[in-house]
Design a protein around this motif. Structure first.
Motif, PDB file in Angstrom:
ATOM      1  N   ALA A  17       0.833  -1.207   0.000  1.00 49.30           N
ATOM      2  CA  ALA A  17       0.000   0.000   0.000  1.00 49.30           C
ATOM      3  C   ALA A  17       0.869   1.260   0.000  1.00 49.30           C
ATOM      4  N   ALA A  18       1.917   1.267   0.793  1.00 47.76           N
ATOM      5  CA  ALA A  18       2.803   2.435   0.821  1.00 47.76           C
ATOM      6  C   ALA A  18       3.505   2.626  -0.524  1.00 47.76           C
ATOM      7  N   SER A  19       3.917   1.535  -1.136  1.00 50.80           N
ATOM      8  CA  SER A  19       4.546   1.625  -2.457  1.00 50.80           C
ATOM      9  C   SER A  19       3.560   2.120  -3.505  1.00 50.80           C
ATOM     10  N   ALA A  20       2.326   1.668  -3.422  1.00 51.16           N
ATOM     11  CA  ALA A  20       1.312   2.102  -4.385  1.00 51.16           C
ATOM     12  C   ALA A  20       1.024   3.593  -4.246  1.00 51.16           C
ATOM     13  N   VAL A  21       0.875   4.070  -3.009  1.00 52.11           N
ATOM     14  CA  VAL A  21       0.600   5.494  -2.800  1.00 52.11           C
ATOM     15  C   VAL A  21       1.774   6.335  -3.279  1.00 52.11           C
ATOM     16  N   ALA A  22       2.986   5.909  -2.970  1.00 50.08           N
ATOM     17  CA  ALA A  22       4.165   6.667  -3.404  1.00 50.08           C
ATOM     18  C   ALA A  22       4.287   6.687  -4.929  1.00 50.08           C
ATOM     19  N   THR A  23       3.991   5.574  -5.575  1.00 46.13           N
ATOM     20  CA  THR A  23       4.069   5.499  -7.035  1.00 46.13           C
ATOM     21  C   THR A  23       2.999   6.370  -7.692  1.00 46.13           C
ATOM     22  N   ILE A  24       1.775   6.285  -7.191  1.00 47.36           N
ATOM     23  CA  ILE A  24       0.692   7.093  -7.750  1.00 47.36           C
ATOM     24  C   ILE A  24       0.978   8.573  -7.560  1.00 47.36           C
ATOM     25  N   ALA A  25       1.461   8.947  -6.375  1.00 47.07           N
ATOM     26  CA  ALA A  25       1.773  10.351  -6.112  1.00 47.07           C
ATOM     27  C   ALA A  25       2.910  10.837  -7.006  1.00 47.07           C
ATOM     28  N   SER A  26       3.920  10.012  -7.220  1.00 42.41           N
ATOM     29  CA  SER A  26       5.039  10.438  -8.065  1.00 42.41           C
ATOM     30  C   SER A  26       4.608  10.607  -9.523  1.00 42.41           C
ATOM     31  N   PHE A  27       3.718   9.727 -10.010  1.00 40.52           N
ATOM     32  CA  PHE A  27       3.191   9.915 -11.360  1.00 40.52           C
ATOM     33  C   PHE A  27       2.385  11.207 -11.461  1.00 40.52           C
ATOM     34  N   GLY A  28       1.595  11.491 -10.441  1.00 36.33           N
ATOM     35  CA  GLY A  28       0.824  12.728 -10.421  1.00 36.33           C
ATOM     36  C   GLY A  28       1.706  13.954 -10.422  1.00 36.33           C
ATOM     37  N   ILE A  29       2.756  13.924  -9.617  1.00 40.80           N
ATOM     38  CA  ILE A  29       3.688  15.055  -9.567  1.00 40.80           C
ATOM     39  C   ILE A  29       4.390  15.243 -10.910  1.00 40.80           C
ATOM     40  N   LYS A  30       4.809  14.145 -11.523  1.00 41.49           N
ATOM     41  CA  LYS A  30       5.494  14.227 -12.818  1.00 41.49           C
ATOM     42  C   LYS A  30       4.555  14.771 -13.895  1.00 41.49           C
ATOM     43  N   LEU A  31       3.318  14.308 -13.928  1.00 43.26           N
ATOM     44  CA  LEU A  31       2.360  14.818 -14.907  1.00 43.26           C
ATOM     45  C   LEU A  31       2.097  16.303 -14.700  1.00 43.26           C
ATOM     46  N   TYR A  32       1.943  16.706 -13.462  1.00 41.04           N
ATOM     47  CA  TYR A  32       1.669  18.107 -13.150  1.00 41.04           C
ATOM     48  C   TYR A  32       2.844  18.998 -13.560  1.00 41.04           C
ATOM     49  N   GLU A  33       4.055  18.556 -13.262  1.00 41.84           N
ATOM     50  CA  GLU A  33       5.240  19.321 -13.652  1.00 41.84           C
ATOM     51  C   GLU A  33       5.373  19.419 -15.169  1.00 41.84           C
ATOM     52  N   ASN A  34       5.117  18.324 -15.876  1.00 44.30           N
ATOM     53  CA  ASN A  34       5.191  18.352 -17.337  1.00 44.30           C
ATOM     54  C   ASN A  34       4.150  19.303 -17.923  1.00 44.30           C
ATOM     55  N   ALA A  35       2.948  19.307 -17.335  1.00 48.48           N
ATOM     56  CA  ALA A  35       1.902  20.202 -17.826  1.00 48.48           C
ATOM     57  C   ALA A  35       2.279  21.660 -17.594  1.00 48.48           C
ATOM     58  N   LEU A  36       2.850  21.952 -16.446  1.00 44.37           N
ATOM     59  CA  LEU A  36       3.289  23.326 -16.177  1.00 44.37           C
ATOM     60  C   LEU A  36       4.408  23.745 -17.127  1.00 44.37           C
ATOM     61  N   GLN A  37       5.306  22.818 -17.420  1.00 44.29           N
ATOM     62  CA  GLN A  37       6.392  23.118 -18.363  1.00 44.29           C
ATOM     63  C   GLN A  37       5.840  23.353 -19.765  1.00 44.29           C
ATOM     64  N   GLN A  38       4.833  22.594 -20.172  1.00 45.53           N
ATOM     65  CA  GLN A  38       4.216  22.793 -21.481  1.00 45.53           C
ATOM     66  C   GLN A  38       3.527  24.144 -21.556  1.00 45.53           C
ATOM     67  N   ARG A  39       2.923  24.566 -20.467  1.00 45.05           N
ATOM     68  CA  ARG A  39       2.276  25.881 -20.463  1.00 45.05           C
ATOM     69  C   ARG A  39       3.293  26.998 -20.605  1.00 45.05           C
ATOM     70  N   VAL A  40       4.453  26.830 -20.002  1.00 47.56           N
ATOM     71  CA  VAL A  40       5.488  27.859 -20.088  1.00 47.56           C
ATOM     72  C   VAL A  40       6.016  27.976 -21.509  1.00 47.56           C
ATOM     73  N   THR A  41       6.223  26.843 -22.160  1.00 46.37           N
ATOM     74  CA  THR A  41       6.762  26.860 -23.522  1.00 46.37           C
ATOM     75  C   THR A  41       5.671  27.026 -24.576  1.00 46.37           C
ATOM     76  N   HIS A  42       4.419  27.096 -24.158  1.00 41.55           N
ATOM     77  CA  HIS A  42       3.269  27.311 -25.036  1.00 41.55           C
ATOM     78  C   HIS A  42       3.104  26.217 -26.084  1.00 41.55           C
ATOM     79  N   GLU A  43       3.562  25.018 -25.752  1.00 42.85           N
ATOM     80  CA  GLU A  43       3.353  23.913 -26.689  1.00 42.85           C
ATOM     81  C   GLU A  43       1.888  23.479 -26.686  1.00 42.85           C
ATOM     82  N   SER A  44       1.311  23.414 -25.517  1.00 40.58           N
ATOM     83  CA  SER A  44      -0.103  23.069 -25.385  1.00 40.58           C
ATOM     84  C   SER A  44      -0.581  23.554 -24.024  1.00 40.58           C
ATOM     85  N   SER A  45      -1.871  23.427 -23.802  1.00 42.28           N
ATOM     86  CA  SER A  45      -2.408  23.909 -22.532  1.00 42.28           C
ATOM     87  C   SER A  45      -2.119  22.936 -21.394  1.00 42.28           C
TER      88      SER A  45
END
Length: 76
Positions: A17-45
Motif C-alpha cells: 500500500a505504501a509503495s502504491a501510494v508513493a508510485t501514484i503520487a510520483s506519477f501525479g507530480i510528474k504529470l503536473y510538472e510536465n503540464a506546467l512546463q508545457q504551459r510555459v513553452t506554449h506547446e499546449s495547454s
C-alpha cells in the motif's frame, strides 16, 4: 503469543500500500510538472495532464482515508 502469519500479512499489505501510494503520487507530480512546463513553452495547454494528475492525487487521498478508516475503530 504472536501470530506470525498475521504479522507477515500486515507487513506485506502495508509495504504494498505504501509503495502504491508513493508510485501514484510520483506519477501525479510528474504529470503536473510536465503540464506546467508545457504551459510555459506554449506547446499546449496541458489540461489533460493536469486533470489526470488531480485524479491521481485524489486517488492517493482516498487510499489514505481508507487506511485511516481501517485503523480507527470508532469509524466502524
Amino acid at each position: 503469543m504472536i501470530e506470525w502469519g498475521s504479522f507477515l500479512i500486515v507487513g506485506v499489505v502495508s509495504l504494498v500500500a505504501a509503495s502504491a501510494v508513493a508510485t501514484i503520487a510520483s506519477f501525479g507530480i510528474k504529470l503536473y510538472e510536465n503540464a506546467l512546463q508545457q504551459r510555459v513553452t506554449h506547446e499546449s495547454s496541458g489540461r489533460v495532464a493536469i486533470t489526470v494528475a488531480r485524479i491521481l492525487f485524489g486517488l492517493c487521498a482516498l487510499i489514505v482515508v481508507f487506511g485511516v478508516y481501517l485503523i480507527v475503530p470508532a469509524f466502524h
